[in-house]
Design a protein around this motif. Sequence first.
Motif, PDB file in Angstrom:
ATOM      1  N   SER A   1       7.172  -2.629   3.234  1.00  0.00           N
ATOM      2  CA  SER A   1       6.002  -2.107   3.930  1.00  0.00           C
ATOM      3  C   SER A   1       6.241  -2.054   5.445  1.00  0.00           C
ATOM      4  CB  SER A   1       4.785  -2.988   3.612  1.00  0.00           C
ATOM      5  OG  SER A   1       3.653  -2.553   4.305  1.00  0.00           O
TER       6      SER A   1
ATOM      7  N   PRO B   1       0.695  -0.010   5.950  1.00  0.00           N
ATOM      8  CA  PRO B   1       0.536   1.415   5.618  1.00  0.00           C
ATOM      9  C   PRO B   1      -0.856   1.959   5.963  1.00  0.00           C
ATOM     10  CG  PRO B   1       1.627   0.276   3.819  1.00  0.00           C
ATOM     11  CD  PRO B   1       1.158  -0.783   4.791  1.00  0.00           C
TER      12      PRO B   1
ATOM     13  N   ALA C   1       8.322  -6.749  -1.014  1.00  0.00           N
ATOM     14  CA  ALA C   1       7.275  -5.737  -0.820  1.00  0.00           C
ATOM     15  C   ALA C   1       6.821  -5.717   0.638  1.00  0.00           C
ATOM     16  CB  ALA C   1       6.092  -6.019  -1.740  1.00  0.00           C
ATOM     17  N   ARG C   2       6.694  -6.864   1.246  1.00  0.00           N
ATOM     18  CA  ARG C   2       6.275  -6.941   2.658  1.00  0.00           C
ATOM     19  C   ARG C   2       7.342  -6.354   3.572  1.00  0.00           C
ATOM     20  NH1 ARG C   2       1.740 -10.433   2.665  1.00  0.00           N
ATOM     21  NH2 ARG C   2       1.461 -11.239   0.580  1.00  0.00           N
TER      22      ARG C   2
ATOM     23  N   THR D   1       0.421  -7.052   2.774  1.00  0.00           N
ATOM     24  CA  THR D   1       1.404  -5.993   2.539  1.00  0.00           C
ATOM     25  C   THR D   1       0.856  -4.598   2.822  1.00  0.00           C
ATOM     26  OG1 THR D   1       2.323  -7.369   0.788  1.00  0.00           O
ATOM     27  CG2 THR D   1       3.028  -5.072   0.845  1.00  0.00           C
ATOM     28  N   MET D   2      -0.315  -4.295   2.334  1.00  0.00           N
ATOM     29  CA  MET D   2      -0.849  -2.938   2.443  1.00  0.00           C
ATOM     30  C   MET D   2      -1.553  -2.660   3.762  1.00  0.00           C
ATOM     31  SD  MET D   2       0.297  -1.336  -0.047  1.00  0.00           S
ATOM     32  CE  MET D   2      -0.519   0.169   0.450  1.00  0.00           C
TER      33      MET D   2
ATOM     34  N   ALA E   1       2.188  -6.441   7.961  1.00  0.00           N
ATOM     35  CA  ALA E   1       2.733  -6.345   6.607  1.00  0.00           C
ATOM     36  C   ALA E   1       3.108  -7.714   6.064  1.00  0.00           C
ATOM     37  CB  ALA E   1       3.954  -5.423   6.585  1.00  0.00           C
TER      38      ALA E   1
ATOM     39  N   THR F   1      -4.367   4.288   0.877  1.00  0.00           N
ATOM     40  CA  THR F   1      -3.891   3.065   1.547  1.00  0.00           C
ATOM     41  C   THR F   1      -5.046   2.128   1.893  1.00  0.00           C
ATOM     42  OG1 THR F   1      -3.849   4.164   3.705  1.00  0.00           O
ATOM     43  CG2 THR F   1      -1.768   4.088   2.457  1.00  0.00           C
TER      44      THR F   1
END
Length: 161
Positions: free
Chosen positions: A91, A28, A87-88, A24-25, A20, A60
């Motif tokens: 996540s 997930p 955001a990180r 970031t994504m 993450a 995701t």
Amino acid sequence: MVVGTMINLTARILGLGALAGMRTMSAPAVLVTYLRRRGAERLDGSPLQLLASPAAAWVTRLLAAGELAADKVPGNPARTEPAPLLARAFSGGLAGYALSAAHGASKGKGVALGAAAAVASAFAAYHARRVLVESSGLPDPVVAVAEDALVIAGGRRMADV
């Protein structure tokens, strides 16, 4: 929960947090894949059960792929700026929370470990990338693609184990 299982869970949470921090994504996307492969029976009846759905896998992965492309665009804020860093951390914390819930472990510890690993990884990867670009003379997007490869390989490993 047995000690070996707890160590494995902790390592997986830290690994997802590290992913993450880099993308970031990615956390997930890997989390959803892991939950779909390993089963998420303990999440049944909770809002987290959505994470084991085919729709979550599709969304995701799409977002993770979009992030890989967006990372190469000049002018994006650094991952260490407050909004991207938050955001990180979110996540990584979400991944830690969901994995802990799926394994019947402490969700608070999962959130803390995942978020802390994401923040540490964001700073480490940011500085490593800058040093590699400056010392090698390679363009930043080339080094970014190498970072993408590391994230993808690490994510595949964590989803399969």
